[in-house]
Motif scaffolding. Structure first.
Motif, PDB file in Angstrom:
ATOM      1  N   VAL A  55      48.397  -1.942  12.951  1.00 27.66           N
ATOM      2  CA  VAL A  55      47.290  -2.888  13.169  1.00 27.66           C
ATOM      3  C   VAL A  55      47.651  -4.240  12.534  1.00 27.66           C
ATOM      4  CG1 VAL A  55      44.819  -3.347  12.806  1.00 27.66           C
ATOM      5  CG2 VAL A  55      45.587  -1.018  13.236  1.00 27.66           C
ATOM      6  N   LYS A  56      48.195  -4.182  11.312  1.00 25.80           N
ATOM      7  CA  LYS A  56      48.617  -5.407  10.610  1.00 25.80           C
ATOM      8  C   LYS A  56      49.611  -6.175  11.467  1.00 25.80           C
ATOM      9  CE  LYS A  56      48.570  -3.896   5.786  1.00 25.80           C
ATOM     10  NZ  LYS A  56      49.417  -3.424   4.685  1.00 25.80           N
ATOM     11  N   PHE A  89      39.445 -19.368   5.050  1.00 23.87           N
ATOM     12  CA  PHE A  89      38.829 -18.104   4.613  1.00 23.87           C
ATOM     13  C   PHE A  89      38.947 -17.088   5.735  1.00 23.87           C
ATOM     14  CE2 PHE A  89      35.569 -21.222   5.936  1.00 23.87           C
ATOM     15  CZ  PHE A  89      35.118 -20.626   7.105  1.00 23.87           C
ATOM     16  N   ILE A  90      38.699 -15.854   5.337  1.00 32.22           N
ATOM     17  CA  ILE A  90      38.643 -14.810   6.338  1.00 32.22           C
ATOM     18  C   ILE A  90      37.273 -14.140   6.222  1.00 32.22           C
ATOM     19  CG2 ILE A  90      40.063 -13.358   4.787  1.00 32.22           C
ATOM     20  CD1 ILE A  90      40.969 -12.008   7.424  1.00 32.22           C
ATOM     21  N   LYS A 111      41.804  -7.817   3.543  1.00 29.96           N
ATOM     22  CA  LYS A 111      42.460  -7.931   2.229  1.00 29.96           C
ATOM     23  C   LYS A 111      43.924  -8.319   2.426  1.00 29.96           C
ATOM     24  CE  LYS A 111      39.752  -5.001  -0.825  1.00 29.96           C
ATOM     25  NZ  LYS A 111      38.768  -4.364   0.044  1.00 29.96           N
ATOM     26  N   TYR A 112      44.551  -7.665   3.397  1.00 35.24           N
ATOM     27  CA  TYR A 112      45.958  -7.926   3.662  1.00 35.24           C
ATOM     28  C   TYR A 112      46.168  -9.373   4.159  1.00 35.24           C
ATOM     29  CZ  TYR A 112      50.208  -8.005   6.413  1.00 35.24           C
ATOM     30  OH  TYR A 112      51.392  -8.372   6.968  1.00 35.24           O
ATOM     31  N   LEU A 113      45.342  -9.792   5.111  1.00 39.43           N
ATOM     32  CA  LEU A 113      45.499 -11.137   5.686  1.00 39.43           C
ATOM     33  C   LEU A 113      45.213 -12.221   4.645  1.00 39.43           C
ATOM     34  CD1 LEU A 113      43.765 -10.505   9.137  1.00 39.43           C
ATOM     35  CD2 LEU A 113      46.195 -10.984   8.773  1.00 39.43           C
ATOM     36  N   HIS A 170      39.065 -13.910   0.975  1.00 33.58           N
ATOM     37  CA  HIS A 170      38.428 -12.871   1.788  1.00 33.58           C
ATOM     38  C   HIS A 170      36.938 -12.881   1.486  1.00 33.58           C
ATOM     39  CE1 HIS A 170      37.729  -8.224   2.156  1.00 33.58           C
ATOM     40  NE2 HIS A 170      37.129  -8.879   3.120  1.00 33.58           N
ATOM     41  N   ILE A 171      36.144 -13.146   2.504  1.00 31.07           N
ATOM     42  CA  ILE A 171      34.688 -13.152   2.297  1.00 31.07           C
ATOM     43  C   ILE A 171      34.088 -11.968   3.043  1.00 31.07           C
ATOM     44  CG2 ILE A 171      32.542 -14.432   2.626  1.00 31.07           C
ATOM     45  CD1 ILE A 171      34.358 -16.991   2.723  1.00 31.07           C
TER      46      ILE A 171
END
Ligand code: AMP
Length: 214
Positions: A204-205, A81-82, A18-20, A28-29
């Motif tokens: 982590v982020k 996309f992620i 979500k953050y990325l 975000h997928i």
């Protein structure tokens, strides 16, 4: 930019994705979210996968293939996309490779979030999702246990059916026995970014961003 976020259930893929997605303005997928939505809406797909997902089993590759092709070729994902929760089998990884080879702008990052099984069981048994805004929390890490820290809704937390301990243990064994092989598949193909998923969410982020910049 295409990011593949890989790691065991509960390692924090959803939170980081979500953050990325926000940071890099890409979609975000989460295949898990798509399946849960289908189950909730009782669509044809939802009816097919309801039992499978509630037992913590993997949805068969042929069903996932239709879903992922439709999603990745859609217009809104053309700039990137992620992927969170896909691929989970070697067959899925092979299909993804084929799909990615057809994309015009490729800039692929494979991020492996690492965590011990004990930490994951603790996290997942205490994981709740806000039914109003979708925020994911760990009950042990928030001060007000019945208030969403994001949208402030009261009593909005729900526990996913597959976050019961017996199902969590089964999902972990599926990860170890099947999904983990996907890492080997990618080992010689892409540069794998490894990040410790048990650190604080903010660290982590930061570690993911630093690795992407390098
Ligand atoms: P997740 O939210 O990613 O943990 O996914 C929840 C559940 O959805 C999993 O335990 C599987 O039953 C199903 N699922 C999600 N993604 C996949 C996938 N790529 N392949 C097969 N099953 C999946």
């Amino acid at each position: 930019m295409q990011i593949i976020l890989f790691g065991a259930p509960g390692v924090g893929k959803g939170t980081q994705a979500k953050y990325l997605a926000e940071k890099f303005k890409i979609n975000h997928i989460s295949t898990g979210d798509i399946l849960r939505e289908a189950v909730k809406n009782q669509s044809a797909l939802g009816l097919k996968v309801k039992e499978i997902t509630s037992r913590g089993e993997l949805v068969p590759d042929n069903i996932m293939a239709g879903l992922i092709k439709e999603t990745l070729f859609s217009e809104k994902n053309k700039n990137g996309f992620i992927l969170d929760g896909y691929p989970r089998t070697i067959d899925q990884a092979k299909l993804l490779e084929q799909i990615l080879s057809e994309l015009p702008n490729k800039n692929i990052y494979f991020i492996h979030l690492i965590a011990d099984a004990d930490v994951i069981v603790e996290r997942l048994t205490n994981r709740r999702v806000c039914s109003v805004c979708g925020t994911i929390v760990n009950l042990n890490l928030i001060s007000k246990k019945n208030e969403c820290p994001n949208c402030k809704s009261a009593d909005s937390f729900i526990k996913r059916k597959d976050d019961e301990e017996s199902v969590i243990r089964h999902r972990l064994s599926v990860y170890e026995n099947t999904t983990f092989q996907v890492l080997e598949f990618y080992r010689n193909k892409v540069n794998i970014i490894e990040v410790n998923g048990t650190d604080q969410i903010e660290s982590v982020k930061e570690n993911i961003l630093a690795a992407i910049k390098n």
